[in-house]
Design an enzyme around this catalytic site. Structure first.
Site, PDB file in Angstrom:
ATOM      1  N   LYS A 107       1.069   6.728  32.233  1.00 51.68           N
ATOM      2  CA  LYS A 107       1.630   6.952  33.564  1.00 51.68           C
ATOM      3  C   LYS A 107       0.941   6.116  34.639  1.00 51.68           C
ATOM      4  O   LYS A 107       1.466   5.944  35.729  1.00 51.68           O
ATOM      5  CB  LYS A 107       1.588   8.433  33.906  1.00 51.68           C
TER       6      LYS A 107
HETATM    7  C1  LIG Z   1       4.152  12.094  30.267  1.00 53.09           C
HETATM    8  C2  LIG Z   1       3.646  11.958  28.898  1.00 53.09           C
HETATM    9  C3  LIG Z   1       4.522  11.869  27.784  1.00 53.09           C
HETATM   10  C4  LIG Z   1       6.029  11.990  27.923  1.00 53.09           C
HETATM   11  O1  LIG Z   1       6.597  10.856  28.544  1.00 53.09           O
HETATM   12  P1  LIG Z   1       8.067  10.935  29.142  1.00 53.09           P
HETATM   13  O2  LIG Z   1       8.266   9.656  29.846  1.00 53.09           O
HETATM   14  O3  LIG Z   1       8.081  12.122  30.071  1.00 53.09           O
HETATM   15  O4  LIG Z   1       9.002  11.126  28.002  1.00 53.09           O
HETATM   16  C5  LIG Z   1       3.983  11.666  26.534  1.00 53.09           C
HETATM   17  N1  LIG Z   1       2.644  11.605  26.350  1.00 53.09           N
HETATM   18  C6  LIG Z   1       1.780  11.701  27.389  1.00 53.09           C
HETATM   19  C7  LIG Z   1       0.321  11.650  27.104  1.00 53.09           C
HETATM   20  C8  LIG Z   1       2.240  11.879  28.689  1.00 53.09           C
HETATM   21  O5  LIG Z   1       1.369  11.987  29.692  1.00 53.09           O
END
Ligand SMILES: *Cc1c(COP(=O)(O)O)cnc(C)c1O
Length: 434
Positions: A107
């Site tokens: 993210k």
């Molecule tokens: C947010 C997140 C996900 C999921 O990603 P999406 O884009 O919401 O499908 C998977 N793994 C981790 C560690 C995350 O922080």
């Protein structure tokens, strides 16, 4: 490039509008008018391009003339300030490590791009106040991404006592333009407060509110870049490229699908879920039924009604086409731990619980496979989930430097009750009008 709501294709928005609004006024999600195809010549030289210049060409197609080239290059350089290595786990099987950024989760990429793009537009306009509710990880990536971005102040609301110690440190120790509200309530309370703030005209007009949550199109689009960066070396491979993504809100996998529509070679997408499997059920039964989320050890994927599902069916309305392009699997906590242990014991690879789900999905997909290269997205550093590892092998788990630095910082938060009035009173008291 114009943007439209998934629910209304007659009113267009600019990139800046779509980014600033976050959610379309009709409740839909912003999508680009079309996914541009990269020309053959560009695709041909893809593997040899400088990564920043490559990313610049790609993102410029989505920002058009709204961000000048030099500024966009600067935004992208900050966004791609760390690597996305492919770590070999087995013959033709790789972990795509997306966790080498400042808060050790993928993210960071979307949040850094969004923060700096907002900063770009804020420089000749009013200051922006970003509000974000978090159950943990999103908030820390957002806080880090926006830290010291000029013209943007960020208020983060998190549920007191319900985030891990490390996450709390990541939310509450930046200072400067980042303010943490510790809410005596649940994550739902935090989200309700933020929602209410956006519909409060007094606050909205005097403080130029904006959101940074994961549905923002300016967080989604830059996520294409790590797929381009890491997978372009397979562009001319004779083998099938199979990509497995651990999915919650489906933003990460959707970005990969966008990248492939632009011309990046990915032949098959594996939707890997924990018990929160409403998209799996949609593919099997042909009907989408959102459900309440169930708690699991891969908690960033505990989403019962993935927000990007609406974008996914907007892009691929034909369910048979989606079935052709994807495979879907889901795993419970027990299976999740088994795959973690298997990876560690047999492949000497320490995954985090989310990455292990992606690996599990990949294994299912390629077990009777022909010629393929399998890649699974490893979305967070395992040290962020140390509670899960007691049954595996704790001694392998060391905190990476970029996380360690948070631990001895001093927490600063404003403690408020879990209702809107408590938040508003404190916000008005400490936030300068714009
Ligand atoms: C947010 C997140 C996900 C999921 O990603 P999406 O884009 O919401 O499908 C998977 N793994 C981790 C560690 C995350 O922080």
């Amino acid at each position: 490039m114009n943007y439209f709501s998934t629910r209304n294709k007659s009113k267009s928005y600019t990139f800046q509008e779509a980014m600033t609004l976050g959610l379309a006024p009709d409740g839909g999600l912003f999508v680009p008018e079309f996914i541009p195809k990269l020309d053959a010549e560009f695709l041909d030289k893809l593997p040899s391009l400088n990564r920043i210049e490559m990313a610049l060409e790609i993102m410029q197609l989505f920002t058009g003339d709204e961000i000048d080239r030099e500024s966009l290059r600067a935004i992208i350089s900050k966004t791609l300030s760390f690597d996305f290595p492919l770590s070999k786990v087995d013959d033709d099987v790789y972990s795509l490590e997306l966790f080498h950024g400042p808060t050790a989760a993928f993210k960071d990429v979307g949040a850094t791009f969004l923060a700096n793009a907002m900063g770009y537009f804020a420089k000749d306009a009013k200051e922006i106040n970003v509000l974000v509710a978090t159950s943990g990880d999103t908030g820390s990536a957002v806080a880090n991404g926006f830290h010291k971005v000029k013209g943007v102040n960020v208020s983060i609301l998190y549920p007191s006592g319900k985030v891990s110690e490390l996450q709390e440190k990541q939310l509450t120790t930046f200072g400067a333009n980042i303010t943490a509200y510790e809410v005596k309530g649940s994550f739902d309370d935090c989200q309700a407060i933020v929602k209410k703030a956006f519909s409060d005209n007094e606050l909205n007009s005097a403080y130029n509110l904006s959101s940074a949550n994961s549905i923002n199109i300016a967080r989604l689009l830059p996520q294409m870049l790590y797929y381009f960066d890491a997978l372009r070396q397979f562009q001319k491979s004779d083998k099938k490229i199979v990509l497995s993504v651990p999915s919650g809100n489906f933003g990460n996998i959707l970005a990969a699908i966008y990248a492939s529509k632009m011309g990046l070679k990915i032949d098959k997408f594996v939707i890997s879920n924990n018990l929160n499997n409403s998209v799996y059920n949609y593919l099997k039964q042909g009907e989408y039924k959102p459900v309440a989320s169930v708690q699991t050890i891969s908690n960033a994927m505990d989403v019962g009604d993935p927000s990007n599902f609406e974008r996914l069916v907007d892009l691929i309305p034909d369910i048979d086409e989606l079935r052709e392009l994807t495979s879907a699997f889901f795993f419970n906590n027990q299976q999740n731990k088994e795959y973690l242990a298997y990876l560690l014991e047999n492949k000497d690879y320490l995954a985090d619980p989310h990455g292990a789900i992606a690996y599990a999905g990949l294994c299912k997909e390629i077990q009777n496979g022909d010629d393929f290269i399998g890649i699974f997205a490893e979305t967070a550093h395992p040290a962020k989930f140390s509670e899960v590892y007691s049954e595996v092998q704790l001694e392998k788990l060391t905190m990476p430097k970029n996380l360690e630095r948070y631990l001895d910082r001093v927490k600063v938060s404003y403690i408020i009750k879990g209702d809107y009035e408590s938040f508003k009173m404190r916000f008005l008291e400490i936030t300068p009008k714009v």
